[in-house]
Design a protein around this motif. Structure first.
Motif, PDB file in Angstrom:
ATOM      1  N   ALA A 103      -0.934  -6.044  -4.732  1.00 17.79           N
ATOM      2  CA  ALA A 103      -1.679  -5.980  -3.465  1.00 17.79           C
ATOM      3  C   ALA A 103      -1.213  -7.009  -2.453  1.00 17.79           C
ATOM      4  CB  ALA A 103      -3.171  -6.155  -3.733  1.00 17.79           C
ATOM      5  N   CYS A 104      -0.613  -8.127  -2.902  1.00 13.81           N
ATOM      6  CA  CYS A 104      -0.180  -9.135  -1.928  1.00 13.81           C
ATOM      7  C   CYS A 104       0.948  -8.605  -1.049  1.00 13.81           C
ATOM      8  CB  CYS A 104       0.218 -10.430  -2.621  1.00 13.81           C
ATOM      9  SG  CYS A 104       1.744 -10.345  -3.579  1.00 13.81           S
ATOM     10  N   ALA A 121      -4.992  -3.422   1.034  1.00 14.69           N
ATOM     11  CA  ALA A 121      -4.650  -2.078   0.589  1.00 14.69           C
ATOM     12  C   ALA A 121      -5.732  -1.536  -0.339  1.00 14.69           C
ATOM     13  CB  ALA A 121      -3.304  -2.079  -0.138  1.00 14.69           C
ATOM     14  N   ALA A 122      -5.969  -0.234  -0.257  1.00 15.39           N
ATOM     15  CA  ALA A 122      -6.979   0.412  -1.101  1.00 15.39           C
ATOM     16  C   ALA A 122      -6.464   0.542  -2.529  1.00 15.39           C
ATOM     17  CB  ALA A 122      -7.317   1.788  -0.536  1.00 15.39           C
ATOM     18  N   GLN A 154      -0.748   4.115  -6.517  1.00 12.16           N
ATOM     19  CA  GLN A 154       0.368   4.985  -6.128  1.00 12.16           C
ATOM     20  C   GLN A 154       1.665   4.194  -6.054  1.00 12.16           C
ATOM     21  OE1 GLN A 154       0.280   8.423  -5.803  1.00 12.16           O
ATOM     22  NE2 GLN A 154       2.492   8.046  -5.868  1.00 12.16           N
ATOM     23  N   ALA A 155       1.612   2.961  -5.534  1.00  7.78           N
ATOM     24  CA  ALA A 155       2.806   2.121  -5.481  1.00  7.78           C
ATOM     25  C   ALA A 155       3.319   1.836  -6.885  1.00  7.78           C
ATOM     26  CB  ALA A 155       2.499   0.812  -4.748  1.00  7.78           C
ATOM     27  N   ALA A 156       2.400   1.587  -7.811  1.00  5.88           N
ATOM     28  CA  ALA A 156       2.798   1.349  -9.205  1.00  5.88           C
ATOM     29  C   ALA A 156       3.420   2.609  -9.810  1.00  5.88           C
ATOM     30  CB  ALA A 156       1.593   0.898 -10.023  1.00  5.88           C
ATOM     31  N   MET A 197       7.047  -1.464  -2.499  1.00  4.87           N
ATOM     32  CA  MET A 197       6.640  -0.108  -2.124  1.00  4.87           C
ATOM     33  C   MET A 197       5.405  -0.153  -1.228  1.00  4.87           C
ATOM     34  SD  MET A 197       8.369   2.504  -3.711  1.00  4.87           S
ATOM     35  CE  MET A 197       9.406   2.820  -5.158  1.00  4.87           C
ATOM     36  N   LEU A 198       4.438  -0.968  -1.632  1.00  8.33           N
ATOM     37  CA  LEU A 198       3.181  -1.060  -0.892  1.00  8.33           C
ATOM     38  C   LEU A 198       3.407  -1.672   0.486  1.00  8.33           C
ATOM     39  CD1 LEU A 198       0.101  -0.556  -1.217  1.00  8.33           C
ATOM     40  CD2 LEU A 198      -0.095  -2.924  -1.991  1.00  8.33           C
ATOM     41  N   ARG A 199       4.314  -2.617   0.572  1.00 10.13           N
ATOM     42  CA  ARG A 199       4.594  -3.280   1.856  1.00 10.13           C
ATOM     43  C   ARG A 199       5.162  -2.296   2.868  1.00 10.13           C
ATOM     44  NH1 ARG A 199       4.355  -8.310   3.246  1.00 10.13           N
ATOM     45  NH2 ARG A 199       5.554  -9.157   4.974  1.00 10.13           N
TER      46      ARG A 199
END
Length: 251
Positions: free
Chosen positions: A92-93, A98-99, A105-107, A148-150
């Motif tokens: 999350a960092c 982020a939800a 989903q990123a994982a 991915m999340l970024r």
């Protein structure tokens, strides 16, 4: 650009110049000490060049706020950066706020969800020296999930498979390809497994670009890149002659 580390007696980079266009994958390779990792430090402004400029969309990096640069350029460094916190917080960092479904989903995209879900505490598992003894490849996939999340448009990968055994490296390659898709990617690496995917390969030697082209073009050239590639595959691409016969028996 040219660069010399503070207190250094020689330039680490000299007259290095290239452009990575939107969505392009540029791979930078070379022998150990050629200056590859220094390029990643300049692209993310850990250092500024002593000669020349690094520009993002034509704007010199010192002319833009550092927060803006770091928001639009994601670095996956050579040493996997892991917080002594939960797996959830480590992912999350990449994008605070982020939800939960975005984190999961990123994982999934990073091929990390299955091994995380198999842990007794799942995403709440803390990563520290005394718990959740994850492998180097698993930690790298958590770092990929964070990237991915970024979801930044520019990606800098500094030796993303260093320290991983062959099996772990193969498991990381597929999520790396997903991460690179649609992004301007600059990969600094001595591992040439992803070189055929690159739009361009740059070969550094003693701080200078000595060859540039596609993987296949540089193999056909038979120069520095072909030697690097041959050393990884146990044979030189230029050596096409018959192999000597080894016989074991009495003298």
């Amino acid at each position: 650009v040219g660069f010399r580390y503070p207190g250094g007696d020689r330039r680490t980079l000299a007259g290095v110049s290239f452009t990575a266009r939107p969505g392009e994958f540029v791979l930078i390779t070379g022998a150990s000490g050629a200056g590859k990792s220094t390029v990643s430090k300049l692209l993310t402004r850990f250092y500024d060049p002593v000669e020349g400029q690094v520009r993002l969309d034509g704007v010199p990096l010192p002319a833009m706020p550092l927060d803006f640069l770091r928001e639009h350029v994601t670095l996956l460094p050579q040493e996997t950066l892991i917080l002594h916190d939960t797996i959830r917080e480590n992912i999350a960092c990449g994008r605070p706020g982020a939800a939960e479904h975005e984190i999961v989903q990123a994982a999934r995209d990073a091929a990390a969800h299955d091994f995380i879900a198999a842990l007794p505490e799942g995403y709440d598992t803390r990563i520290d020296p005394h718990t959740a003894r994850l492998s180097g490849g698993q930690l790298q996939r958590i770092a990929i999930a964070r990237a991915m999340l970024r979801d930044a448009p520019v990606l800098v990968l500094d030796e993303p498979t260093t320290g991983l055994d062959a099996l772990a490296a193969r498991r990381v390659v597929r999520p790396l390809r997903r991460l690179m898709s649609g992004r301007t990617t600059i990969m600094i690496t001595h591992d040439l497994n992803l070189a055929p995917d690159a739009d361009r390969v740059l070969v550094l030697d003693h701080g200078r670009v000595v060859e540039t082209g596609t993987h296949h073009d540089l193999l056909a050239l038979g120069g520095a890149y072909a030697r690097l590639h041959g050393s990884q595959n146990g044979s030189s691409q230029a050596d096409t002659g018959p192999r000597p016969t080894l016989r074991l028996g009495p003298l």
